[in-house]
Enzyme design. Structure first.
Site, PDB file in Angstrom:
ATOM      1  N   HIS A 123       8.031 -26.747  -1.011  1.00 56.29           N
ATOM      2  CA  HIS A 123       7.396 -27.878  -1.697  1.00 56.29           C
ATOM      3  C   HIS A 123       6.247 -27.417  -2.586  1.00 56.29           C
ATOM      4  O   HIS A 123       5.453 -28.232  -3.053  1.00 56.29           O
ATOM      5  CB  HIS A 123       6.919 -28.894  -0.655  1.00 56.29           C
ATOM      6  CG  HIS A 123       8.075 -29.457   0.130  1.00 56.29           C
ATOM      7  ND1 HIS A 123       8.613 -30.696  -0.120  1.00 56.29           N
ATOM      8  CD2 HIS A 123       8.833 -28.904   1.112  1.00 56.29           C
ATOM      9  CE1 HIS A 123       9.632 -30.898   0.702  1.00 56.29           C
ATOM     10  NE2 HIS A 123       9.791 -29.821   1.454  1.00 56.29           N
ATOM     11  N   GLU A 148       0.823  -1.219   0.000  1.00 58.84           N
ATOM     12  CA  GLU A 148       0.000   0.000   0.000  1.00 58.84           C
ATOM     13  C   GLU A 148       0.854   1.264   0.000  1.00 58.84           C
ATOM     14  O   GLU A 148       0.428   2.316  -0.466  1.00 58.84           O
ATOM     15  CB  GLU A 148      -0.921   0.002   1.232  1.00 58.84           C
ATOM     16  CG  GLU A 148      -2.378  -0.010   0.858  1.00 58.84           C
ATOM     17  CD  GLU A 148      -3.326  -0.059   2.048  1.00 58.84           C
ATOM     18  OE1 GLU A 148      -4.439  -0.536   1.845  1.00 58.84           O
ATOM     19  OE2 GLU A 148      -2.984   0.380   3.159  1.00 58.84           O
ATOM     20  N   LYS A 166     -14.120  -0.064  -4.139  1.00 64.18           N
ATOM     21  CA  LYS A 166     -15.227   0.304  -3.245  1.00 64.18           C
ATOM     22  C   LYS A 166     -16.344   0.986  -4.033  1.00 64.18           C
ATOM     23  O   LYS A 166     -17.515   0.705  -3.808  1.00 64.18           O
ATOM     24  CB  LYS A 166     -14.735   1.248  -2.145  1.00 64.18           C
ATOM     25  CG  LYS A 166     -13.814   0.585  -1.141  1.00 64.18           C
ATOM     26  CD  LYS A 166     -13.446   1.552  -0.031  1.00 64.18           C
ATOM     27  CE  LYS A 166     -12.309   0.979   0.796  1.00 64.18           C
ATOM     28  NZ  LYS A 166     -11.707   1.954   1.687  1.00 64.18           N
TER      29      LYS A 166
HETATM   30  O1  PA5 Z   1      -3.522   1.238   5.810  1.00 66.12           O
HETATM   31  C1  PA5 Z   1      -4.651   1.684   5.664  1.00 66.12           C
HETATM   32  O2  PA5 Z   1      -4.869   2.871   5.811  1.00 66.12           O
HETATM   33  C2  PA5 Z   1      -5.821   0.785   5.311  1.00 66.12           C
HETATM   34  O3  PA5 Z   1      -5.449  -0.524   5.126  1.00 66.12           O
HETATM   35  C3  PA5 Z   1      -6.833   0.807   6.415  1.00 66.12           C
HETATM   36  O4  PA5 Z   1      -6.195   0.450   7.605  1.00 66.12           O
HETATM   37  C4  PA5 Z   1      -7.992  -0.123   6.160  1.00 66.12           C
HETATM   38  O5  PA5 Z   1      -8.591   0.167   4.942  1.00 66.12           O
HETATM   39  C5  PA5 Z   1      -9.028   0.005   7.267  1.00 66.12           C
HETATM   40  O6  PA5 Z   1      -9.475   1.327   7.351  1.00 66.12           O
HETATM   41  P1  PA5 Z   1     -10.311   1.840   8.589  1.00 66.12           P
HETATM   42  O7  PA5 Z   1      -9.459   1.706   9.791  1.00 66.12           O
HETATM   43  O8  PA5 Z   1     -10.626   3.261   8.279  1.00 66.12           O
HETATM   44  O9  PA5 Z   1     -11.549   0.984   8.677  1.00 66.12           O
END
Ligand code: PA5
Length: 442
Positions: A305, A284, A419
């Site tokens: 394996h 990310e 989303k």
């Molecule tokens: O790293 C990030 O920002 C995302 O992976 C969020 O943690 C994830 O989408 C969850 O978001 P939230 O805590 O707003 O529900």
């Protein structure tokens, strides 16, 4: 402390290229240090190991003690992405793999997928237990945890009444805004704050990670100490800085050798979720603007394996980062056998971990021969202290690495695309136009 050994890359990279990337990494270090780079309003994670007040840990322990006094034996921790992977990584690494602890609350995770079977089966467990719930969402609006929380909350309210349920629900969310914050105020839930300046994937040392880890019976003071000691090493600028070296080498391998896939390797199944946490952190943070190393993970020798074939012999786009563990906690010695039908008597008297270490060394040599550079990282053992050090090491190196790559490590614009489509397909109010468009495409 995290040790790094780059010898496994030596036959692939030129010394002059490495020097060049070290200098890029040192420049990126300065940007991170001066907080002058993209996303610099999300750097709160840098000082969490030294800023976290004792009162916050005591507040986590107060929840644990209160729930234990109510006989709670199961905590459903609801969250996704950065709101669950750090806690899961720590709890899976620290827990006995087969025998549940008698003195701790069992922690299970929900809201990290939309599988109906998963949630239904999880509720089968909740019905049998004396359950409580920690719901974690920084934004407070993420669909997966919101769906799971609706189900768990409704059940707790039906079983314990609204007030009783409220005493069994803790929310970890934004200090001021969002649906979860509003609901918590309305229902009187205890709350913990995800700091504004800490993004989800950097939040393991905030209450997002700390509360579930405390509930599971582990020592977060030791974890913060490990992170603080690692930080003390990493904030020293220099070519010997392990995070600088890691960031430099992985970017060099990516840019100069064209190896686009980094596989995080461990030889201990307890580190399976370290791989999951690390993949989110790097995927990310770096995978944007058409750039980035694709983060993958394997557990050896298990995956030798299966994935071993590809890594040895498939498309030559892979390099490995091995997280080694110097000491096993337990001892299992291989015995001798009169018949020796399995022909293992040559190993009698040896520790299983010795075989693991030799497998790791043999694999390293084979993979290098097969064209796979290997970065070696290592910790002394798997415990709270070393996990804290690993968390901090990877976060700090990620910041440097993304700045070398030229991307903002702290945003994630790409996660919104699915989303929008999902909301349109679920016919969420406000998405009517997109629904029409999308229906034409499927
Ligand atoms: O790293 C990030 O920002 C995302 O992976 C969020 O943690 C994830 O989408 C969850 O978001 P939230 O805590 O707003 O529900």
């Amino acid at each position: 402390m995290i040790k790094i050994n780059l010898a496994g890359c030596g036959s692939f990279v030129k010394e002059s290229d490495y020097k060049n990337y070290l200098s890029k990494a040192l420049d990126a270090f300065d940007v991170l240090d001066a907080e002058s780079g993209a996303g610099n309003d999300f750097l709160g994670w840098k000082t969490l190991p030294v800023d976290t007040p004792e009162s916050l840990i005591k507040d986590c322990e107060a929840v644990r003690d209160d729930w234990k006094s109510q006989g709670v034996d199961l905590a459903v921790v609801i969250g996704i992405g950065g709101s669950y992977l750090g806690a899961r990584c720590a709890i899976e690494a620290l827990s006995h793999q087969f025998v549940p602890r008698k003195d701790a609350i069992r922690v299970v995770f929900a809201g990290n997928n939309l599988s109906e079977d998963y949630l239904a089966e999880l509720m089968d467990l909740v019905y049998q237990k004396n359950a409580a719930c920690v719901v974690i969402s920084k934004s407070g609006t993420t669909t997966e945890p919101a769906v799971a929380f609706r189900v768990v909350k409704a059940y707790l309210e039906q079983r314990y009444g609204k007030k009783g349920a409220a005493s069994r629900i803790v929310a970890i969310t934004d200090a001021h805004k969002g649906a979860l914050k509003t609901l918590s105020t309305q229902e009187g839930y205890r709350t913990f704050v995800v700091p504004d300046n800490v993004g989800g994937r950097f939040s393991v040392l905030t209450p997002v990670g700390l509360l579930p880890i405390v509930l599971a019976g582990f020592d977060v003071r030791a974890m913060l100490k490990g992170a603080a000691d690692e930080r003390a090493e990493l904030i020293k600028k220099g070519e010997g800085n392990a995070a600088v070296q890691y960031a430099a080498m992985r970017n060099l391998i990516y840019s100069k050798l064209g190896k686009k896939v980094e596989v995080l390797v461990s030889y201990n199944p307890k580190f399976q979720y370290l791989g999951e946490w690390w993949k989110q952190l790097y995927g990310e943070s770096e995978g944007k603007d058409g750039k980035g190393i694709f983060p993958a993970s394997v557990n050896f020798t298990t995956d030798l394996h299966s994935m071993g074939q590809f890594i040895q012999d498939g498309d030559r786009t892979v390099f490995e980062t091995v997280v080694g563990v110097e000491k096993a906690h337990r001892s299992v010695v291989i015995g001798s056998d009169d018949q020796n039908l399995d022909q293992l008597n040559y190993l009698s008297g040896q520790h299983v971990e010795h075989c693991n270490a030799m497998a790791a060394l043999g694999t390293k040599l084979a993979h290098i021969d097969g064209g796979v550079p290997q970065i070696d990282l290592s910790v002394e053992s798997i415990d709270e202290y070393n996990l804290g050090a690993l968390f901090y090491f990877f976060e700090f190196a990620c910041g440097i690495s993304a700045y070398i790559l030229g991307v903002n490590p702290f945003n994630q614009p790409g996660v919104e695309a699915y989303k929008k489509n999902m909301f349109a397909l679920l016919r969420k109010p406000g998405y009517e136009a997109q629904t029409e468009e999308i229906l034409k495409r499927i």
